[in-house]
Design a protein around this motif. Structure first.
Motif, PDB file in Angstrom:
ATOM      1  N   SER A 288      41.301  28.687  42.857  1.00 22.01           N
ATOM      2  CA  SER A 288      42.615  29.469  42.555  1.00 22.01           C
ATOM      3  C   SER A 288      43.912  29.017  42.371  1.00 22.01           C
ATOM      4  CB  SER A 288      42.628  30.408  43.749  1.00 22.01           C
ATOM      5  OG  SER A 288      41.737  31.271  44.149  1.00 22.01           O
ATOM      6  N   LYS A 315      44.790  37.980  41.522  1.00 21.00           N
ATOM      7  CA  LYS A 315      44.379  38.040  42.884  1.00 21.00           C
ATOM      8  C   LYS A 315      45.685  38.117  43.792  1.00 21.00           C
ATOM      9  CE  LYS A 315      40.120  37.652  42.214  1.00 21.00           C
ATOM     10  NZ  LYS A 315      39.190  38.795  42.086  1.00 21.00           N
ATOM     11  N   ARG A 331      44.537  39.240  52.411  1.00 22.23           N
ATOM     12  CA  ARG A 331      44.171  39.385  51.294  1.00 22.23           C
ATOM     13  C   ARG A 331      44.077  40.795  50.826  1.00 22.23           C
ATOM     14  NH1 ARG A 331      39.774  37.964  47.693  1.00 22.23           N
ATOM     15  NH2 ARG A 331      40.267  39.136  45.951  1.00 22.23           N
ATOM     16  N   ASP A 336      43.005  44.156  44.294  1.00 24.45           N
ATOM     17  CA  ASP A 336      42.580  43.094  43.193  1.00 24.45           C
ATOM     18  C   ASP A 336      40.927  43.292  43.089  1.00 24.45           C
ATOM     19  OD1 ASP A 336      41.458  41.539  45.199  1.00 24.45           O
ATOM     20  OD2 ASP A 336      43.250  40.240  45.233  1.00 24.45           O
TER      21      ASP A 336
END
Length: 339
Positions: A288, A315, A331, A336
């Motif tokens: 990422s 993301k 998260r 996402d």
């Protein structure tokens, strides 16, 4: 999927995402490199998705095409677009390159290898528009904004506490071997640079990276990569820089990099762009990176990045500060789509 149906982040090809949260329209604008398969427009450029809730997005609109810029020095790339409002106008930064215009290389065999990856003209251009939806027109079609003899990418805007604008950019490992972050002052209207570049830090300054790849490793040409700077001022006044690199990476004889892409950050001990900069451990791994911070309309601090590096999707993470430390709070898989 019908053109009238909203898109979700798993449906949206994007690399190097940049979000503008426009208070006037309560709309999030997500800029990325043009992808003809979703925009319907061919060519190097920039497109933008729009949303009111970070979950449902419109189909993208192309706001910049390099080939439409008369006399432009390059028409390849279109990487890492970002848009900033300044004095009632909107400024687009995006990176172009031209492989037919070679640049100087570092000294040969610095790491005991005969391999040399070619360096060529690459840098961030500045374009301007009266609208977030463009069209954007390049300010100087003859050259990139940073010095043209440097192979650079991912220029970002930073305005210091005196009001002086800067472009902060990554100086490519292809030319430096150990990639660096640098900054150069801009004119008030962002039309030109002022003075010489200022060195900020090199990729190998991150101690966690050199724990894994010894500095000057003889079997690796360029283990140290700098990508994706973005500057952000924390609530306590701390200046931080998001940036990305590869960990545990090797470089093949064809220039192919293998290893995990990571999102990390640094903080300025002086509170100014000149630093010195203190490196922190990565925020997100899992291949990422190239993220940026923005605030939602209800005041939450969010990080958007792309994962994986190939066939990338956006993301989202809620973030928080604990003093000078930036942390992932949670998260946002509800936005996402997980994965």
């Amino acid at each position: 999927m019908a053109d009238t149906e909203p898109l979700r982040l798993p449906d949206m090809p994007l690399h190097d995402p940049f979000v503008v949260a426009d208070e006037k329209t309560r709309t999030y604008y997500l800029y990325t490199s043009n992808e003809a398969s979703v925009s319907g427009v061919d060519g190097t450029g920039t497109m933008v998705y729009r949303s009111h809730d970070l979950r449902d997005w419109t189909r993208p609109v192309v706001v910049f095409r390099a080939a439409e810029q008369r006399g432009i020095w390059a028409t390849d790339g279109g990487w890492a677009p970002e848009v900033h409002e300044r004095n009632g106008r909107y400024y687009l930064f995006t990176t172009l390159h031209n492989e037919d215009r070679p640049l100087p290389l570092p000294p040969p065999n610095r790491y005991g290898t005969p391999f040399q990856v070619p360096a060529y003209m690459r840098g961030t251009i500045t374009a301007v528009s009266s609208s977030l939806l463009g069209p954007f027109t390049v300010v100087d079609p003859a050259r990139p904004t940073p010095p043209a003899n440097l192979m650079t990418l991912d220029g970002t805007l930073y305005v210091d506490r005196s009001g002086q604008p800067w472009m902060v950019y990554a100086h490519e490992w292809l030319q430096t071997i150990d990639g660096t972050m640098e900054a150069i002052r801009l004119a008030p209207d962002l039309s030109r640079t002022i003075g010489d570049p200022v060195f900020l830090f090199k990729a190998s300054d991150a101690p966690w990276l050199t724990e894994e790849i010894p500095a000057g490793a003889p079997n690796q040409l360029a283990p140290y990569i700098t990508d994706g700077p973005q500057l952000h001022r924390a609530p306590d006044g701390t200046l931080l820089m998001l940036w990305s690199t590869y960990e545990k990476n090797t470089v093949g004889v064809d220039g192919t990099i293998s290893g995990g892409y990571v999102q990390t950050y640094a903080t300025s001990e002086s509170g100014d762009v000149e630093g010195p900069w203190r490196q922190h451990r990565p925020l997100v791994r899992e291949d990422s990176g190239h993220g940026m911070l923005f605030h939602t309309f209800d005041g939450r601090l969010m990080l958007v990045l792309h994962r994986p590096f190939e066939n990338a999707r956006g993301k989202l993470y809620e973030m928080e500060f604990a003093g000078q430390e930036l942390r992932v709070l949670r998260r946002r898989a509800d936005l996402d789509g997980g994965g």
